[in-house]
Design a protein around this motif. Structure first.
Motif, PDB file in Angstrom:
ATOM      1  N   ASN A  41       0.834   2.108   8.181  1.00  0.00           N
ATOM      2  CA  ASN A  41       0.149   2.512   6.943  1.00  0.00           C
ATOM      3  C   ASN A  41      -0.954   3.535   7.216  1.00  0.00           C
ATOM      4  O   ASN A  41      -2.051   3.454   6.650  1.00  0.00           O
ATOM      5  CB  ASN A  41      -0.446   1.294   6.219  1.00  0.00           C
ATOM      6  N   THR A  84       3.010  -0.510  -0.516  1.00  0.00           N
ATOM      7  CA  THR A  84       3.812   0.598  -1.003  1.00  0.00           C
ATOM      8  C   THR A  84       3.430   1.924  -0.370  1.00  0.00           C
ATOM      9  O   THR A  84       3.795   2.981  -0.872  1.00  0.00           O
ATOM     10  CB  THR A  84       3.665   0.719  -2.533  1.00  0.00           C
ATOM     11  N   TRP A 104       6.586  11.330   1.596  1.00  0.00           N
ATOM     12  CA  TRP A 104       6.638   9.916   1.961  1.00  0.00           C
ATOM     13  C   TRP A 104       7.502   9.678   3.190  1.00  0.00           C
ATOM     14  O   TRP A 104       7.227   8.787   3.997  1.00  0.00           O
ATOM     15  CB  TRP A 104       7.164   9.087   0.784  1.00  0.00           C
ATOM     16  N   SER A 105       8.534  10.501   3.360  1.00  0.00           N
ATOM     17  CA  SER A 105       9.449  10.331   4.489  1.00  0.00           C
ATOM     18  C   SER A 105       9.053  11.149   5.702  1.00  0.00           C
ATOM     19  O   SER A 105       9.718  11.070   6.740  1.00  0.00           O
ATOM     20  CB  SER A 105      10.858  10.738   4.063  1.00  0.00           C
ATOM     21  N   ARG A 156       2.412  10.959   9.902  1.00  0.00           N
ATOM     22  CA  ARG A 156       2.203   9.632   9.348  1.00  0.00           C
ATOM     23  C   ARG A 156       3.006   8.601  10.117  1.00  0.00           C
ATOM     24  O   ARG A 156       4.054   8.917  10.703  1.00  0.00           O
ATOM     25  CB  ARG A 156       2.578   9.603   7.861  1.00  0.00           C
ATOM     26  N   ASP A 157       2.513   7.382  10.086  1.00  0.00           N
ATOM     27  CA  ASP A 157       3.201   6.253  10.680  1.00  0.00           C
ATOM     28  C   ASP A 157       3.290   5.182   9.597  1.00  0.00           C
ATOM     29  O   ASP A 157       2.315   4.468   9.342  1.00  0.00           O
ATOM     30  CB  ASP A 157       2.429   5.741  11.900  1.00  0.00           C
ATOM     31  N   ASN A 158       4.429   5.080   8.950  1.00  0.00           N
ATOM     32  CA  ASN A 158       4.560   4.152   7.828  1.00  0.00           C
ATOM     33  C   ASN A 158       4.472   2.698   8.268  1.00  0.00           C
ATOM     34  O   ASN A 158       4.093   1.830   7.487  1.00  0.00           O
ATOM     35  CB  ASN A 158       5.854   4.414   7.069  1.00  0.00           C
ATOM     36  N   ALA A 159       4.821   2.420   9.514  1.00  0.00           N
ATOM     37  CA  ALA A 159       4.712   1.052  10.014  1.00  0.00           C
ATOM     38  C   ALA A 159       3.253   0.620  10.137  1.00  0.00           C
ATOM     39  O   ALA A 159       2.936  -0.574  10.058  1.00  0.00           O
ATOM     40  CB  ALA A 159       5.407   0.932  11.361  1.00  0.00           C
ATOM     41  N   SER A 162       4.486   3.543   2.117  1.00  0.00           N
ATOM     42  CA  SER A 162       5.593   4.401   2.519  1.00  0.00           C
ATOM     43  C   SER A 162       6.218   5.151   1.342  1.00  0.00           C
ATOM     44  O   SER A 162       6.999   6.076   1.545  1.00  0.00           O
ATOM     45  CB  SER A 162       6.672   3.593   3.237  1.00  0.00           C
ATOM     46  N   SER A 163       5.887   4.781   0.122  1.00  0.00           N
ATOM     47  CA  SER A 163       6.431   5.472  -1.039  1.00  0.00           C
ATOM     48  C   SER A 163       5.525   6.585  -1.545  1.00  0.00           C
ATOM     49  O   SER A 163       5.868   7.284  -2.499  1.00  0.00           O
ATOM     50  CB  SER A 163       6.691   4.475  -2.174  1.00  0.00           C
TER      51      SER A 163
END
Length: 125
Positions: free
Chosen positions: A77, A28, A53-54, A72-75, A30-31
């Motif tokens: 984490n 979670t 988060w975005s 940030r790089d959500n892919a 990315s949230s």
């Protein structure tokens, strides 16, 4: 649960650069809004930067504006803190933090849900 592990700290001369990374566990990531804080010896922990988060919203402490960049790089984490033009007064333990709201990271430090263990940054003059 979110676990945070910082890396990238070290010793650098004034005017130099460092990039801190914070790797988060959990699906979670990315949230969560993410943030960086720092604590120098004998001082309270202070806000440095935060990102939504975005990645659509960022916020910086006045002392680091124009020198530090949070991303940030959500892919992966992972959240980053690029620190340029470092000064001796930037010396501190830097902590990664996560919460559902960027407002909490920026304004309500005492209620932040998750913290990392910290990484030392030392800037020599």
């Amino acid at each position: 649960q979110v676990q945070l592990v910082e890396s990238g700290g070290g010793l650098v001369q004034a005017g130099g650069s460092l990039r801190l990374s914070c790797a988060a566990s959990g699906r979670t990531f990315s949230s969560y809004a993410m943030g960086w804080f720092r604590q120098a010896p004998g001082k309270e922990r202070e806000f440095v930067a935060a990102i939504s988060w975005s990645a659509g919203s960022t916020n910086y402490a006045d002392s680091v504006k124009g020198r530090f960049t949070i991303s940030r790089d959500n892919a992966k984490n992972t959240v980053y803190l690029q620190m340029n033009s470092l000064k001796p007064e930037d010396t501190a333990v830097y902590y990664c933090a996560a919460d559902k709201s960027i407002i909490i990271l920026v304004q309500l430090r005492d209620t932040i849900s998750y913290w990392g263990q910290g990484t030392q940054v030392t800037v020599s003059s």
